[in-house]
Structure formats: structure tokens, C-alpha cells
Design an enzyme around this catalytic site. Sequence first.
Site, PDB file in Angstrom:
ATOM      1  N   ASP A   1       0.794  -1.229   0.000  1.00 36.03           N
ATOM      2  CA  ASP A   1       0.000   0.000   0.000  1.00 36.03           C
ATOM      3  C   ASP A   1       0.829   1.284   0.000  1.00 36.03           C
ATOM      4  OD1 ASP A   1      -2.625  -1.044  -0.102  1.00 36.03           O
ATOM      5  OD2 ASP A   1      -2.433  -1.699   1.966  1.00 36.03           O
TER       6      ASP A   1
ATOM      7  N   ASP B   1      -7.010  -3.721  -6.145  1.00 32.76           N
ATOM      8  CA  ASP B   1      -6.635  -2.458  -5.483  1.00 32.76           C
ATOM      9  C   ASP B   1      -5.192  -2.045  -5.796  1.00 32.76           C
ATOM     10  OD1 ASP B   1      -8.280  -4.351  -4.179  1.00 32.76           O
ATOM     11  OD2 ASP B   1      -8.343  -3.211  -2.328  1.00 32.76           O
TER      12      ASP B   1
HETATM   13  N1  GLY Z   1      -7.475  -2.388   0.086  1.00 33.84           N
HETATM   14  C1  GLY Z   1      -8.121  -1.186   0.066  1.00 33.84           C
HETATM   15  C2  GLY Z   1      -9.590  -1.248   0.145  1.00 33.84           C
HETATM   16  O1  GLY Z   1     -10.150  -1.695   1.113  1.00 33.84           O
HETATM   17  O2  GLY Z   1     -10.224  -0.819  -0.766  1.00 33.84           O
END
Ligand code: GLY
Length: 387
Positions: free
Chosen positions: A108, A173
Amino acid sequence: MKLLKLTSLFLFSILITSCSKKESEIDKSAQQFALLVNDAEIANKIPRTLTAEGEMHWTNPKFDWTEGFFPGSCWYLFEATKDQKWQKAAEKFQAQFESHKLRTNNHDLGFVFNCSYGNGYRLTKNESFKQVMITSAESLSTRFNPNVGCIKSWDVTGGWQATRGWKYPVIIDNMMNLELLFEVSKLTGNDKYKNIAITHANTTLKNHFREDNSSVHVVDYDPETGEVRNKHTAQGFAHTSAWARGQAWGLYGYTVCYRYTKDEKYLKQAEKIAKFITEYKGTPEDGIPYWDYSAPNIPNEPRDVSAAAVTVSALIELDGFSKNTYKPAIDKIMTSLASEKYTAKLGENKHFLLKHSVGSIPHGAEIDVPLNYADYYYLEALVRLKK
Ligand code: GLY
């Protein structure tokens, strides 16, 4: 001639009205967000969401995938208002997690550092922000495995991720982490980061998408052979369903890939995802999707405002690239988000801007609450429209 003049006057007045509408939404947001910054100053913590009991839930200071959004929102308010107080707040709060730039156990870093330091560098050209971006891109790059052609999203050695039998999970994501890599290649002239981003985008394009242009949430790979082992979900309703925020991440991610590469296949992919989202029959009239397009109890399912905010910001950029027009969808979503149904009244909602988002229903976490990333992408959309 007279008709032409009248028409131009009419179009000009629509433009002025729509610009001043954006101004007033930015002004309203700035008033509310100033209260949130005040709360954060007092606690010296970064707001993430609210608990089920309606109490403030701050980001985890050890690392939190959402920690970049709060300073990022301050940067957007600085961009929109030119008021130095937002720059001061952004710099103060992003400094709290600067040391996370060295972490290599999480994908992230793109979210965290591009939304904070990335916006900061874009607006101030502060050299030290650029160095933070380079270090975090370097850390993120260590998670790329050429056998797979993707950056690994989650480590599977602990936590709930260890219980799913995955070896090399890659989530849709992760497309959002590529912007940092593209940007750092542009800033340094070193193509290494960009090449990783392109390979990741191509592998995801091949394996994450279905016939109807929706995407799977998690594709699990064999790290030795690169073969697909499983196509699963973590935050959606089912392995075969379309988790709403996941669709938004894909749309945003491929639009960014097109911005940096001008490769038509990314534009086409973004258009296909936009088609799935904007033409989906089960979405309510106001354009704010349920948390999963195929959630089982529609219409008695929570909406996900964060998915709508990410989607609309991406559609605004895509509209500038595509021959298609996304203006009706953009207007509809922005009007809904600005309405009392979704925008909190001044002083309410513990000072977050938007209500009614969903973090993860399968994990029973953050259901029908404000989320700092819903606010971030809404502010981004307002700034993009103002431009
Ligand atoms: N992983 C990021 C979200 O929950 O969208």
C-alpha cells in the site's frame, strides 16, 4: 447571429453556475475539514473512520494503508484555496508516517506516499518530498516478482490472509499503487519503476477481468511458475461477484496507466470498466452503488460512497481522454455526493465530509461509516472539476 450570441451566453452562464457550485462545495468541505484537522491536532493522530459506536477511529501509527489520505485531503484543500494552513497541516501529518517509506512488507506504499508526499511534491516542488517518494517506490519495487509479473499485495505469513491458502495474492486495489511508480520514473529518469508498473498492469489485465468487464478481487499466483492458482474475493460478496470499490480501483488504475503511457489498451480497459459501472442495471437512480454489485439482499444492502467517490474522480480524468462522454454519470454522482443524504452537515459526522461508506463487510469492519479515503477522492473530484 443573434441566436448564436444567445446560445453562447446560455452556455457561458451554465459554465459559471457549475463552477460556482464546485466553489461552494469546496468552501463547505473546507469548513467541515477544518474542524477535523482541529480534532487531529488535539489528538495528534490521523483520522480514519468511526467505530460502530460512532467514536473516532484513528489510523494505526505502526502502519495503516489509509494514513496518506488525510494529509492528501489537506493538500487538495491547499490546491483549491491556496490557504497556507492546509499546507502546514498536510506537512505535519504526513511527517508522522515518513519512516514507513522503508517498509517492504506491504503493497500500500503507493496509496500512502503518492496521495500525501506525491501531492505535496506536485504542489510545492519540495525536494525532500521527492526523496520520500523515491524511497517508497524503491521499497514497493522489492515486492515485484518477475515470474508472476506482479507486485505481491499481501504477505501470507500471518493474520487473516494466512488462513486462505494463498501463495501470492494480487488484488485489483494494487492498480492504485502504480501511479507512484510511474511518477518516480518520470522524476528520476529511471525506467525501472515504470517497467514494473507496466508489467503489473498487463498481467492484471490478462487475469483479473471477466467477460462482462467486471473484475475479480484477488488473483492468487504460483510464485515459481506465475500460474493462476485461484480467483477469489476478500472484501466482496462472492468469488464471482463484483465488489464495488474494486471496480472503482480498476477504473482509476487503468486511467492512470493511460495518462502515463498513452497505450490505447489501457484506455480501452478503462472504458470497458466504466461501461460496466455506469450501465449496471442494479445501481440505484442516484448513482451510488451498493457495496457489491451483486450483493444478495439488494435493495436492503449498504451503499458504498467511497466506491462512488473513487469512480467519479476516475471518470472525470477518463472523460478528458476518451471519445465517450461520462458527463451524465459524473453530474449524477457529484450531485448525489453533495446532497444531504451523503454530505454531512457542518459539525456533524465527527467532522468527516461524507457518510455511508463501507470498509469490508466480510470482515464485519467499517460498515456504513465515513472513511478518510471517501473524503479524499471526493475532494480530488471537486478539484478536478474546478480545473
Ligand atoms: N485495500 C483497500 C480497500 O479496502 O479498498
